[in-house]
Scaffold this active site. Structure first.
Site, PDB file in Angstrom:
ATOM      1  N   LYS A  10       0.914  -1.139  -0.152  1.00  0.00           N
ATOM      2  CA  LYS A  10      -0.147   0.237  -0.312  1.00  0.00           C
ATOM      3  C   LYS A  10       0.693   1.394  -0.385  1.00  0.00           C
ATOM      4  CE  LYS A  10       0.682   1.194   4.296  1.00  0.00           C
ATOM      5  NZ  LYS A  10       2.076   2.098   5.118  1.00  0.00           N
ATOM      6  N   ASP A 136      -2.676  -2.154  10.137  1.00  0.00           N
ATOM      7  CA  ASP A 136      -2.597  -1.363   8.529  1.00  0.00           C
ATOM      8  C   ASP A 136      -3.018  -2.620   8.231  1.00  0.00           C
ATOM      9  OD1 ASP A 136      -1.862   0.797   7.727  1.00  0.00           O
ATOM     10  OD2 ASP A 136       0.313   0.641   7.749  1.00  0.00           O
TER      11      ASP A 136
HETATM   12  C1  LIG Z   1       2.319   4.186   9.262  1.00  0.00           C
HETATM   13  C2  LIG Z   1       1.222   3.105   9.245  1.00  0.00           C
HETATM   14  O1  LIG Z   1       1.762   2.170   8.517  1.00  0.00           O
HETATM   15  C3  LIG Z   1       0.545   3.865   8.099  1.00  0.00           C
HETATM   16  O2  LIG Z   1      -0.067   2.956   6.926  1.00  0.00           O
HETATM   17  C4  LIG Z   1       0.624   2.733   9.958  1.00  0.00           C
HETATM   18  O3  LIG Z   1       0.027   4.358  10.887  1.00  0.00           O
HETATM   19  C5  LIG Z   1       0.972   2.161  10.767  1.00  0.00           C
HETATM   20  O4  LIG Z   1       0.036   0.873  10.885  1.00  0.00           O
HETATM   21  P1  LIG Z   1       1.265  -0.589  11.256  1.00  0.00           P
HETATM   22  O5  LIG Z   1       2.454  -0.500  11.137  1.00  0.00           O
HETATM   23  O6  LIG Z   1       0.471  -1.593  11.323  1.00  0.00           O
HETATM   24  O7  LIG Z   1       1.332  -0.691  13.470  1.00  0.00           O
HETATM   25  P2  LIG Z   1       0.846  -1.241  14.052  1.00  0.00           P
HETATM   26  O8  LIG Z   1       1.920  -2.279  13.766  1.00  0.00           O
HETATM   27  O9  LIG Z   1      -0.024  -1.293  14.629  1.00  0.00           O
HETATM   28  O10 LIG Z   1       1.402  -0.756  15.023  1.00  0.00           O
HETATM   29  C6  LIG Z   1       2.882  -0.221  15.308  1.00  0.00           C
HETATM   30  C7  LIG Z   1       3.513   0.797  16.399  1.00  0.00           C
HETATM   31  O11 LIG Z   1       2.774   2.620  15.763  1.00  0.00           O
HETATM   32  C8  LIG Z   1       2.286   3.182  16.681  1.00  0.00           C
HETATM   33  N1  LIG Z   1       1.633   3.415  16.319  1.00  0.00           N
HETATM   34  C9  LIG Z   1       0.668   2.686  15.268  1.00  0.00           C
HETATM   35  C10 LIG Z   1      -0.819   3.370  14.864  1.00  0.00           C
HETATM   36  C11 LIG Z   1      -1.438   4.250  14.836  1.00  0.00           C
HETATM   37  N2  LIG Z   1      -2.022   4.575  14.704  1.00  0.00           N
HETATM   38  N3  LIG Z   1      -0.240   4.756  16.036  1.00  0.00           N
HETATM   39  C12 LIG Z   1       0.630   4.614  16.379  1.00  0.00           C
HETATM   40  O12 LIG Z   1       0.672   5.164  17.911  1.00  0.00           O
HETATM   41  C13 LIG Z   1       2.024   2.503  17.468  1.00  0.00           C
HETATM   42  O13 LIG Z   1       3.796   2.670  19.129  1.00  0.00           O
HETATM   43  C14 LIG Z   1       2.512   1.407  17.177  1.00  0.00           C
HETATM   44  O14 LIG Z   1       3.046   0.389  18.632  1.00  0.00           O
HETATM   45  N1  LIG Z   2       5.269 -11.173   6.720  1.00  0.00           N
HETATM   46  C1  LIG Z   2       6.761 -10.461   6.706  1.00  0.00           C
HETATM   47  N2  LIG Z   2       7.507  -9.593   5.642  1.00  0.00           N
HETATM   48  C2  LIG Z   2       8.499  -8.684   6.509  1.00  0.00           C
HETATM   49  N3  LIG Z   2       8.657  -8.435   7.773  1.00  0.00           N
HETATM   50  C3  LIG Z   2       7.446  -8.856   8.462  1.00  0.00           C
HETATM   51  C4  LIG Z   2       6.941  -9.840   8.235  1.00  0.00           C
HETATM   52  N4  LIG Z   2       6.338  -9.770   9.465  1.00  0.00           N
HETATM   53  C5  LIG Z   2       7.164  -9.650  10.269  1.00  0.00           C
HETATM   54  N5  LIG Z   2       7.972  -8.516  10.231  1.00  0.00           N
HETATM   55  C6  LIG Z   2       8.396  -8.220  10.795  1.00  0.00           C
HETATM   56  O1  LIG Z   2       8.065  -6.226  10.716  1.00  0.00           O
HETATM   57  C7  LIG Z   2       9.267  -5.622  10.188  1.00  0.00           C
HETATM   58  C8  LIG Z   2       8.512  -4.467   9.892  1.00  0.00           C
HETATM   59  O2  LIG Z   2       8.586  -4.713   7.780  1.00  0.00           O
HETATM   60  P1  LIG Z   2       6.952  -4.493   7.292  1.00  0.00           P
HETATM   61  O3  LIG Z   2       7.896  -4.711   5.771  1.00  0.00           O
HETATM   62  O4  LIG Z   2       5.805  -4.911   7.486  1.00  0.00           O
HETATM   63  O5  LIG Z   2       7.362  -2.879   7.865  1.00  0.00           O
HETATM   64  P2  LIG Z   2       6.079  -1.762   7.040  1.00  0.00           P
HETATM   65  O6  LIG Z   2       6.386  -2.227   5.499  1.00  0.00           O
HETATM   66  O7  LIG Z   2       6.946  -0.559   6.704  1.00  0.00           O
HETATM   67  O8  LIG Z   2       5.334  -1.732   8.006  1.00  0.00           O
HETATM   68  P3  LIG Z   2       3.865  -0.602   7.921  1.00  0.00           P
HETATM   69  O9  LIG Z   2       4.069   0.336   6.680  1.00  0.00           O
HETATM   70  O10 LIG Z   2       2.355  -1.478   8.135  1.00  0.00           O
HETATM   71  O11 LIG Z   2       4.621  -0.200   8.994  1.00  0.00           O
HETATM   72  C9  LIG Z   2       9.984  -5.692   9.793  1.00  0.00           C
HETATM   73  O12 LIG Z   2      11.759  -5.896  10.098  1.00  0.00           O
HETATM   74  C10 LIG Z   2      10.525  -7.540  10.490  1.00  0.00           C
HETATM   75  O13 LIG Z   2      10.866  -7.599  10.926  1.00  0.00           O
END
Ligand SMILES: C[C@](O)(CO)[C@H](O)COP(=O)(O)OP(=O)(O)OC[C@H]1O[C@@H](n2ccc(N)nc2=O)[C@H](O)[C@@H]1O
Ligand SMILES: Nc1ncnc2c1ncn2[C@@H]1O[C@H](COP(=O)(O)OP(=O)(O)OP(=O)(O)O)[C@@H](O)[C@H]1O
Length: 289
Positions: A10, A136
């Site tokens: 996304k 997400d």
């Molecule tokens: C940055 C984005 O990826 C934008 O789409 C999202 O807001 C984050 O989504 P995500 O990675 O699925 O987040 P989560 O795994 O639920 O949360 C990771 C950490 O980000 C912070 N978090 C996340 C979502 C939110 N609305 N507020 C937060 O403060 C929290 O500290 C949480 O512990």
């Molecule tokens: N299936 C997976 N693919 C990638 N990373 C994963 C997975 N499951 C757990 N992780 C862990 O999650 C962390 C974040 O990876 P991810 O690629 O999901 O981040 P992101 O794209 O920044 O996510 P978001 O945009 O939702 O915040 C990685 O450092 C990894 O250790």
């Protein structure tokens, strides 16, 4: 029995934070859309009653830390499934990039196992379960274009955003989402105009979409990693119609209408970025069949 499921990345066309909540999460308003850059997930029923993760990417955990594992575990426990599954993840989406790679893998496992384990859950039920894994995941269960509110798990479908090229450029760094939210200074935010963005999408107004992109997390990540801001400047200079960081970064994306300009920007960025992709938006929601 075997099933192949696609797990698309996304981008956030806009990302606003309204306030910090009592539970520590932030109340957000985000416009998200799925793009044609996808991990490939293979689900295979196995004899042994266990969840096995197979991935050849050293940044992807192969145990219960993997969001795909957590998705399978949740379904298995909740619906008392006594069958095993081997989940093979072919990682195409850069890891820790702001593209929801892990969340999309989890969502694909929810959709796939619903079919493979014959659970009969609706897409709304799957999205609700997804919210327990990460903010997400609900959006990734649906795909398409949507307004996400709450902590990101409340999803309202929008029409497909006007079609264009998306150029993605990721520097060789990973960003911790939790760290970026923690460092956000709420009193210093310039809020993007989410309503205007929704209107532009509803009107198929490409110029409008370009002018209303905005992400309040950009400044936090830029201050931690100035190279992300440099990539944004480069992409603008090469002539993208709009440029923004996705999620908490570090991936920067550009919107581009013309094929020839897309090619020029793509070639220009490849010289100094770790990973560069040129893809289309997917536009449509996933279908459960
Ligand atoms: C940055 C984005 O990826 C934008 O789409 C999202 O807001 C984050 O989504 P995500 O990675 O699925 O987040 P989560 O795994 O639920 O949360 C990771 C950490 O980000 C912070 N978090 C996340 C979502 C939110 N609305 N507020 C937060 O403060 C929290 O500290 C949480 O512990
Ligand atoms: N299936 C997976 N693919 C990638 N990373 C994963 C997975 N499951 C757990 N992780 C862990 O999650 C962390 C974040 O990876 P991810 O690629 O999901 O981040 P992101 O794209 O920044 O996510 P978001 O945009 O939702 O915040 C990685 O450092 C990894 O250790």
């Amino acid at each position: 029995m075997k099933l192949l499921v696609k797990a698309p990345a996304k981008i956030n066309l806009s990302l606003d934070v309204l306030h910090k909540r009592e539970d520590g999460f932030h109340e957000v308003e985000m416009i998200m859309t799925t793009i044609d850059l996808a991990d490939r997930i293979e689900l295979q029923l196995i004899e042994k009653d266990e969840i096995k993760i197979i991935s050849h990417n050293r940044f992807v955990p192969d145990d219960q830390r993997n969001l795909a594992y957590q998705a399978a575990y949740l379904l298995k426990e909740r619906f008392k499934v006594n069958k095993g599954v081997a989940i093979t993840i072919e990682k195409i989406i850069p890891v820790a990039a702001g593209l929801a790679g892990g969340s999309s893998d989890a969502a694909a496992v929810l959709r796939g196992l619903n079919q493979l384990w014959d659970l009969g859950l609706t897409i709304d039920e799957l999205a609700e379960i997804g919210a327990e894994i990460g903010s997400d995941v609900s959006f990734c269960v649906y795909g398409g274009t949507a307004l996400a509110t709450g902590r990101g798990e409340i999803i309202e479908e929008l029409p497909a955003a006007p079609t264009c090229w998306i150029i993605l450029a990721k520097p060789f760094i990973g960003v911790s989402t939790a760290d970026v939210y923690r460092r956000l200074q709420l009193n210093r935010i310039t809020h993007p105009n989410t309503r205007a963005m929704i209107e532009a999408i509803e009107n198929g107004d490409y110029e409008g979409v370009c002018s209303y992109v905005g992400n309040v997390l950009e400044d936090v990540t830029f201050s931690l990693h100035p190279e992300v801001a440099q990539i944004k400047d480069q992409m603008k200079r090469f002539g993208a119609d709009a440029v923004l960081m996705s999620g908490s970064g570090p991936t920067v994306f550009g919107l581009v209408h013309h094929d020839s300009r897309m090619q020029r920007i793509y070639n220009g960025l490849r010289g100094f970025c770790d990973q560069v992709f040129a893809v289309r938006m997917l536009g449509e929601r996933h279908k459960l069949d």
